[in-house]
Scaffold this motif. Structure first.
Motif, PDB file in Angstrom:
ATOM      1  N   ALA A   1       0.822  -1.213   0.000  1.00 14.26           N
ATOM      2  CA  ALA A   1       0.000   0.000   0.000  1.00 14.26           C
ATOM      3  C   ALA A   1       0.854   1.261   0.000  1.00 14.26           C
ATOM      4  N   VAL A   2       2.005   1.224   0.643  1.00 12.18           N
ATOM      5  CA  VAL A   2       2.899   2.386   0.649  1.00 12.18           C
ATOM      6  C   VAL A   2       3.461   2.639  -0.747  1.00 12.18           C
ATOM      7  N   TRP A   3       3.969   1.581  -1.366  1.00  7.91           N
ATOM      8  CA  TRP A   3       4.720   1.739  -2.618  1.00  7.91           C
ATOM      9  C   TRP A   3       3.846   1.740  -3.864  1.00  7.91           C
ATOM     10  N   GLY A   4       2.667   1.123  -3.762  1.00  8.75           N
ATOM     11  CA  GLY A   4       1.761   1.094  -4.901  1.00  8.75           C
ATOM     12  C   GLY A   4       1.982  -0.067  -5.844  1.00  8.75           C
ATOM     13  N   GLU A   5       3.070  -0.797  -5.666  1.00  7.88           N
ATOM     14  CA  GLU A   5       3.345  -1.985  -6.464  1.00  7.88           C
ATOM     15  C   GLU A   5       4.473  -2.769  -5.814  1.00  7.88           C
ATOM     16  N   PHE A   6       4.568  -4.036  -6.170  1.00  5.88           N
ATOM     17  CA  PHE A   6       5.676  -4.859  -5.711  1.00  5.88           C
ATOM     18  C   PHE A   6       6.869  -4.663  -6.637  1.00  5.88           C
ATOM     19  N   PRO A   7       8.070  -4.859  -6.126  1.00  6.47           N
ATOM     20  CA  PRO A   7       9.195  -4.982  -7.042  1.00  6.47           C
ATOM     21  C   PRO A   7       9.003  -6.219  -7.921  1.00  6.47           C
ATOM     22  N   THR A   8       9.688  -6.254  -9.033  1.00  4.75           N
ATOM     23  CA  THR A   8       9.713  -7.471  -9.838  1.00  4.75           C
ATOM     24  C   THR A   8      10.818  -8.362  -9.291  1.00  4.75           C
ATOM     25  N   TYR A   9      10.407  -9.380  -8.538  1.00  7.02           N
ATOM     26  CA  TYR A   9      11.397 -10.268  -7.935  1.00  7.02           C
ATOM     27  C   TYR A   9      11.985 -11.194  -9.004  1.00  7.02           C
ATOM     28  N   ASP A  10      13.288 -11.314  -9.011  1.00  5.90           N
ATOM     29  CA  ASP A  10      13.944 -12.178  -9.989  1.00  5.90           C
ATOM     30  C   ASP A  10      13.444 -13.611  -9.818  1.00  5.90           C
ATOM     31  N   TYR A  11      13.087 -14.228 -10.919  1.00  4.58           N
ATOM     32  CA  TYR A  11      12.583 -15.603 -10.950  1.00  4.58           C
ATOM     33  C   TYR A  11      11.238 -15.742 -10.237  1.00  4.58           C
ATOM     34  N   GLY A  12      10.581 -14.593  -9.942  1.00  3.67           N
ATOM     35  CA  GLY A  12       9.220 -14.609  -9.426  1.00  3.67           C
ATOM     36  C   GLY A  12       9.071 -15.002  -7.972  1.00  3.67           C
ATOM     37  N   ASN A  13      10.170 -14.950  -7.186  1.00  2.06           N
ATOM     38  CA  ASN A  13      10.105 -15.405  -5.797  1.00  2.06           C
ATOM     39  C   ASN A  13      10.792 -14.434  -4.850  1.00  2.06           C
ATOM     40  N   TYR A  14      10.225 -14.342  -3.636  1.00  5.76           N
ATOM     41  CA  TYR A  14      10.876 -13.620  -2.538  1.00  5.76           C
ATOM     42  C   TYR A  14      10.923 -14.566  -1.347  1.00  5.76           C
ATOM     43  N   TYR A  15      12.075 -14.573  -0.631  1.00  6.89           N
ATOM     44  CA  TYR A  15      12.282 -15.525   0.456  1.00  6.89           C
ATOM     45  C   TYR A  15      12.589 -14.814   1.773  1.00  6.89           C
ATOM     46  N   PHE A  16      11.816 -15.134   2.819  1.00 10.73           N
ATOM     47  CA  PHE A  16      12.200 -14.810   4.188  1.00 10.73           C
ATOM     48  C   PHE A  16      12.950 -16.026   4.720  1.00 10.73           C
ATOM     49  N   LEU A  17      14.260 -15.926   4.901  1.00 13.32           N
ATOM     50  CA  LEU A  17      15.057 -17.026   5.439  1.00 13.32           C
ATOM     51  C   LEU A  17      15.205 -16.795   6.934  1.00 13.32           C
ATOM     52  N   ASP A  18      14.403 -17.502   7.712  1.00 15.13           N
ATOM     53  CA  ASP A  18      14.273 -17.232   9.143  1.00 15.13           C
ATOM     54  C   ASP A  18      14.918 -18.361   9.947  1.00 15.13           C
ATOM     55  N   ASP A  19      15.870 -18.001  10.790  1.00 14.90           N
ATOM     56  CA  ASP A  19      16.548 -18.975  11.635  1.00 14.90           C
ATOM     57  C   ASP A  19      16.347 -18.577  13.092  1.00 14.90           C
ATOM     58  N   VAL A  20      15.762 -19.467  13.881  1.00 15.07           N
ATOM     59  CA  VAL A  20      15.344 -19.129  15.242  1.00 15.07           C
ATOM     60  C   VAL A  20      15.946 -20.114  16.238  1.00 15.07           C
ATOM     61  N   TYR A  21      16.783 -19.604  17.138  1.00 15.82           N
ATOM     62  CA  TYR A  21      17.361 -20.440  18.186  1.00 15.82           C
ATOM     63  C   TYR A  21      18.013 -19.512  19.215  1.00 15.82           C
ATOM     64  N   PRO A  22      17.924 -19.829  20.526  1.00 18.63           N
ATOM     65  CA  PRO A  22      18.415 -18.897  21.559  1.00 18.63           C
ATOM     66  C   PRO A  22      19.897 -18.560  21.450  1.00 18.63           C
ATOM     67  N   GLU A  23      20.714 -19.489  20.960  1.00 18.63           N
ATOM     68  CA  GLU A  23      22.158 -19.247  20.901  1.00 18.63           C
ATOM     69  C   GLU A  23      22.601 -18.572  19.613  1.00 18.63           C
ATOM     70  N   ASN A  24      21.669 -18.231  18.731  1.00 17.98           N
ATOM     71  CA  ASN A  24      22.018 -17.465  17.541  1.00 17.98           C
ATOM     72  C   ASN A  24      22.571 -16.101  17.917  1.00 17.98           C
ATOM     73  N   ALA A  25      23.334 -15.512  17.012  1.00 19.16           N
ATOM     74  CA  ALA A  25      23.854 -14.169  17.256  1.00 19.16           C
ATOM     75  C   ALA A  25      22.787 -13.104  17.029  1.00 19.16           C
ATOM     76  N   GLY A  26      21.768 -13.430  16.213  1.00 18.46           N
ATOM     77  CA  GLY A  26      20.717 -12.455  15.918  1.00 18.46           C
ATOM     78  C   GLY A  26      21.130 -11.514  14.800  1.00 18.46           C
TER      79      GLY A  26
END
Length: 610
Positions: A236-261
């Motif tokens: 809604a802010v931008w008015g359109e999505f970027p054109t993601y290369d190869y048609g995909n966007y990835y949230f790579l989420d790693d969750v664990y207490p000993e991670n550095a963050g």
């Protein structure tokens, strides 16, 4: 038919040229339990002369240098026949091969045990790779394509998640070094949830939540539903999505207490590393990083400062624009969660409160401009100094400084022009982001002048608040939304000791800040407090109790140790300078309909009903 045949032959020749220049990697994990990866790089069609191979010293999304070469060892080089070649290590992260044939293979071991957005980490559960921290590269061949294959046959449940283009035989492709370095990769037994988004041109793209965490699938699915709301508000802010290369966007989420963050944006993905036991029960607290990093898929990844083009992998890029690239992103990251109903208006107000306090009260903002704060990123952005610095007195983070600037500009555009910061971001997107034309600070000013149709306003705003150190009248701006900016603790005494550390019963000062009573009294870092107002200090609570028992203007005698010598200082208390933002209706004031309308247009959802 002749034209077709000619095209076919041309295509074949192009593929042959591609294969001759393609730099290929293989990665395996025979000693992953001890955090090692084995990496091989083959460079074909090597020009005559010395071949220089190096590790990066910087990373996309980071603005300070990082010595990735320190975790590389057993580096060897071979020619096409398998003969080992002589290597000269000319720097900690640079290797020169003077004599070689047309093809060179480089093998090395990489140690990685730091799970964040910048470094690499390997263990029995996953391989977490930021590309610059993982892969060496030949100098001077940036435009050559890259192909990487991951070997993990012993880990049957592992899967690869990356924005790199999947190819045949489990390999992944990048068109050049810049794209390769910007493509974080997670290999794990992860869980995923995906959904489709339709752009304004009708094209459908897919957003993927890739999660390596101790959560069940239902939790991941529910979390994806929250992220969908967030994504809609960004659109809604931008008015359109970027054109993601190869048609995909990835949230790579790693969750664990000993991670550095950490959170680290990339062109079609983001690496999000979080330090909680799992997602379940922490959903709301974890959303801020997602929102910030996703905003970057427009702002920074495509709406890009010229100072980041191209990204320098041998040193940090110096830039003037991080107050907008990171600061405006920080502002929207929190604001859009409120608009999406994932945070309350009170949460947003609390965030604004921190921004205003930082920009009005911190020595760094009082004495240095947003541009100067941006330039300090080469030292501040996760950079580690062994020696002490004066950062507390000379630097205010471009995240908070820029976000406070965004807050002021948003409120001014709404009050003075019946516009908003959303309009400004869309104007920047159309002029520079969508066509991917790198911008300068003058370009930002020009766009504001065009949007407002008031060049004088734009020139004044940039002169005072971007190039200069003047501050907007936040109290005047906030009242338009029925928000009162006032002293948080009127009449309360303030000494400004800051953080006091305790060691072996001693009370040791941290760095004191300019403008505080402690600083003006000559107290400094590592001073050991002994007495205040004649009272022997046994703990930090005693310091607080003494200060609270006095009023602004009182003068206190302080004794302390400096290099083992007892010294005395006279400290004059002042009124606590801390500010707070409070809805006017909670102060007993009247929230007018105009204030309510202003607040609603600012903080409530901008998503049009589908």
């Amino acid at each position: 038919m002749k034209k077709f045949l000619g095209a076919a032959v041309f295509g074949l020749l192009s593929l042959q040229a591609f294969a001759q220049n393609e730099i290929s990697y293989t990665v395996s994990f025979p000693n992953v339990i001890h955090h090692e990866a084995e990496i091989s790089m083959v460079v074909p069609n090597v020009p005559a002369g010395t071949l220089k191979v190096r590790m990066s010293r910087s990373s996309p999304g980071r603005y300070a240098t990082h010595e990735f070469g320190k975790n590389v060892y057993h580096l060897k080089a071979f020619d096409a026949s398998g003969k080992q070649l002589v290597i000269k290590q000319t720097a900690g992260d640079v290797y020169e091969i003077p004599n070689h044939g047309s093809s060179v293979k480089v093998n090395y071991t990489l140690f990685g045990n730091w799970i964040d957005g910048t470094y690499a980490g390997f263990d029995e559960t996953h391989a977490h790779m930021n590309i610059p921290a993982t892969f060496a590269f030949p100098v001077g061949m940036d435009n050559r394509p890259r192909l990487v294959k991951f070997n993990y046959a012993e880990k049957q449940d592992w899967k690869v998640a990356t924005q790199l283009k999947p190819m045949a035989n489990g390999t992944y492709f990048a068109p050049n070094l810049q794209y390769f370095m910007d493509s974080p990769t997670e290999i794990a037994n992860y869980k995923t949830a995906s959904w489709q988004v339709k752009n304004t041109d009708g094209k459908v793209q897919t957003v993927h939540l890739i999660t390596h965490a101790n959560d069940d699938q239902k939790t991941i699915d529910n979390y994806a539903e929250m992220l969908k709301k967030m994504v809609d508000e960004h659109f809604a802010v931008w008015g359109e999505f970027p054109t993601y290369d190869y048609g995909n966007y990835y949230f790579l989420d790693d969750v664990y207490p000993e991670n550095a963050g950490d959170g680290m944006e990339h062109r079609n993905s983001t690496s999000i590393v979080q330090r909680t036991p799992k997602i379940a029960g922490y959903e709301s607290n974890l959303l801020g990083t997602f929102s910030h990093e996703y905003f970057h898929s427009w702002n920074v990844e495509r709406l890009r400062p010229k100072t980041l083009e191209p990204f320098n992998f041998e040193h940090a890029n110096m830039g003037d624009e991080l107050w907008l690239a990171e600061g405006f992103t920080q502002y929207y990251g929190n604001l859009l969660l409120t608009r999406a109903g994932l945070k309350t208006a009170d949460n947003a107000i609390q965030t604004f409160n921190g921004l205003v306090n930082a920009v009005l009260l911190s020595p760094g903002a009082k004495n240095f401009s947003p541009i100067e704060a941006s330039r300090y990123a080469v030292f501040a952005d996760a950079g580690v100094a062994i020696d002490q610095t004066n950062k507390g007195n000379i630097f205010t983070s471009y995240y908070t400084y820029g976000a406070a600037t965004a807050l002021a500009l948003d409120l001014r555009l709404r009050a003075e022009f019946k516009l908003s910061l959303d309009d400004y971001m869309r104007a920047l997107w159309k002029a520079y982001g969508k066509p991917e034309i790198a911008y300068t600070v003058p370009d930002l000013e020009k766009t504001l002048a065009t949007l407002t149709k008031n060049p004088a306003f734009a020139a004044d705003f940039f002169k005072k608040y971007i190039y200069g150190i003047q501050k907007n009248d936040y109290a005047k701006l906030l009242i338009n939304a029925g928000l009162v900016l006032r002293k948080a603790n009127p009449g309360k005494a303030f000494a400004g000791f800051g953080k006091i550390n305790t060691l072996d019963g001693k009370l040791i000062l941290g760095q004191t800040l300019m403008g505080t009573p402690a600083y003006e009294a000559g107290l400094d870092v590592d001073n050991v407090l002994l007495t205040i107002d004649g009272e022997v200090l046994k703990d930090v609570a005693a310091v607080t109790a003494i200060t609270d028992a006095h009023k602004p203007g009182d003068v206190l005698k302080v004794t302390y140790l400096y290099r083992g010598e007892e010294k005395t200082a006279q400290l004059t208390l002042i009124e606590d300078p801390a500010l707070e933002i409070v809805p006017i209706e909670k102060t007993g004031g009247n929230l007018t309909p105009a204030m309510q309308t202003f607040r609603d247009k600012w903080l409530t959802s901008q998503v049009k009903s589908k």
